[in-house]
Motif scaffolding. Structure first.
Motif, PDB file in Angstrom:
ATOM      1  N   SER A   1     -20.804  49.722  35.208  1.00  0.00           N
ATOM      2  CA  SER A   1     -21.232  48.788  34.160  1.00  0.00           C
ATOM      3  C   SER A   1     -21.669  49.539  32.911  1.00  0.00           C
ATOM      4  CB  SER A   1     -22.363  47.895  34.668  1.00  0.00           C
ATOM      5  OG  SER A   1     -23.497  48.668  35.014  1.00  0.00           O
ATOM      6  N   THR A   2     -22.311  50.698  33.099  1.00  0.00           N
ATOM      7  CA  THR A   2     -22.743  51.498  31.944  1.00  0.00           C
ATOM      8  C   THR A   2     -21.539  51.952  31.123  1.00  0.00           C
ATOM      9  OG1 THR A   2     -24.699  52.285  33.128  1.00  0.00           O
ATOM     10  CG2 THR A   2     -23.986  53.574  31.223  1.00  0.00           C
ATOM     11  N   GLN A   3     -20.502  52.391  31.806  1.00  0.00           N
ATOM     12  CA  GLN A   3     -19.291  52.821  31.103  1.00  0.00           C
ATOM     13  C   GLN A   3     -18.635  51.656  30.358  1.00  0.00           C
ATOM     14  OE1 GLN A   3     -17.433  54.503  34.640  1.00  0.00           O
ATOM     15  NE2 GLN A   3     -17.475  56.560  33.713  1.00  0.00           N
ATOM     16  N   VAL A   4     -18.614  50.486  30.999  1.00  0.00           N
ATOM     17  CA  VAL A   4     -18.009  49.305  30.360  1.00  0.00           C
ATOM     18  C   VAL A   4     -18.778  48.930  29.097  1.00  0.00           C
ATOM     19  CG1 VAL A   4     -17.463  46.852  30.628  1.00  0.00           C
ATOM     20  CG2 VAL A   4     -17.069  48.433  32.525  1.00  0.00           C
ATOM     21  N   LYS A   5     -20.114  48.985  29.184  1.00  0.00           N
ATOM     22  CA  LYS A   5     -20.940  48.676  28.013  1.00  0.00           C
ATOM     23  C   LYS A   5     -20.623  49.618  26.857  1.00  0.00           C
ATOM     24  CE  LYS A   5     -24.903  46.946  30.686  1.00  0.00           C
ATOM     25  NZ  LYS A   5     -26.304  47.233  31.084  1.00  0.00           N
TER      26      LYS A   5
END
Length: 280
Positions: free
Chosen positions: A13-17
């Protein structure tokens, strides 16, 4: 606690953000809409996001924002003499015709039209480039010359057609006119999404131009146009034009009666004209 690395082909999720520059709530929204697939491994609370979905959405968003910037950069205005060569060039992209005058003769004729009435040709411009056009010829109601021209197998805009500046009516209060919507189109070579956005902008401004005639006290009796393509016919029908019986079987003629039509554009025009008349 050690941070789990995503499996191959997935993002955290951090990478997607970071990639999409969005919040966790927006990620959840895209997952709900099916734009990004989310996988939660057994025994885990948090899952991973399919890399190809995220990358595809990133490209889509980048294209969207570029298109928004492009759309902001275009503007709708009346054509000036310097724009006429670009208008003729765009016409040659939009229409095929078996007979055509030279660019020089066409430029002379078109320029004489806009000198008589500056609101004959409207353009959508990006910088100095003409990317969209709407040409509306104001003529006398019941003009025999116009009927004759309409019957002929010649392009009114590109052909050797006898419509001179003397045939073009001026937009003065109380003057009765019929309008011939000769064309409304966007540069065909543009990206299809950009054509759609530009087209919406062109149509919206074209409708405003018609309503503006009511504000100025110009009496528009009807608008006439020819549906030369399927998309053109759909657009005319969307505006509220009705097809009429015409002697030439290969020509589909459409008309809006500005007094009787219930189309939104005619209602807005009538309201604008009534406001003008009430102020006299």
């Amino acid at each position: 606690m050690p941070r789990y690395q995503p499996p191959k082909g997935y993002y955290t999720s951090t990478q997607v953000k970071e990639i999409l520059n969005i919040s966790g709530a927006m990620i959840a929204n895209y997952v709900e809409k099916g734009k990004i697939r989310h996988v939660v491994p057994p025994g885990r609370k948090h899952g991973y996001y399919l890399k190809k979905d995220v990358d595809a959405l990133a490209r889509e968003l980048e294209t969207f924002f570029k298109l928004e910037e492009e759309t902001e950069a275009v503007y709708f205005t009346t054509a000036q003499a310097a724009d006429i060569p670009g208008c003729i060039k765009l016409n040659r992209e939009l229409f095929t015709t078996s007979t055509s005058e030279s660019d020089a003769l066409l430029a002379e004729k078109w320029t004489s039209w806009i000198q008589k009435n500056p609101q004959v040709v409207y353009v959508l411009k990006r910088g100095e480039d003409v990317v969209g056009i709407a040409t509306i010829l104001p003529l006398k109601p019941g003009s025999k010359k116009f009927e004759k021209v309409l019957m002929a197998d010649t392009s009114i805009l590109l052909g050797d057609v006898d419509i001179s500046a003397n045939d073009i009516e001026e937009y003065t209060p109380g003057n009765k006119v019929q309008l011939y919507l000769a064309e409304i189109g966007i540069k065909p070579s543009l990206h299809k999404d950009l054509r759609s956005k530009y087209g919406a902008k062109l149509i919206s401004n074209f409708m405003d131009a018609i309503v503006d005639l009511g504000k100025r006290g110009v009496i528009v009796e009807r608008i006439v146009s020819v549906g030369a393509t399927r998309s053109g016919v759909r657009l005319l029908q969307h505006f509220g034009f009705s097809e009429i019986i015409f002697p030439r079987e290969d020509t589909r003629v459409f008309v809006i009666d500005m007094k009787k039509s219930g189309a939104p554009i005619t209602q807005a025009y009538r309201e604008a004209y009534q406001n003008f008349a009430g102020q006299k």
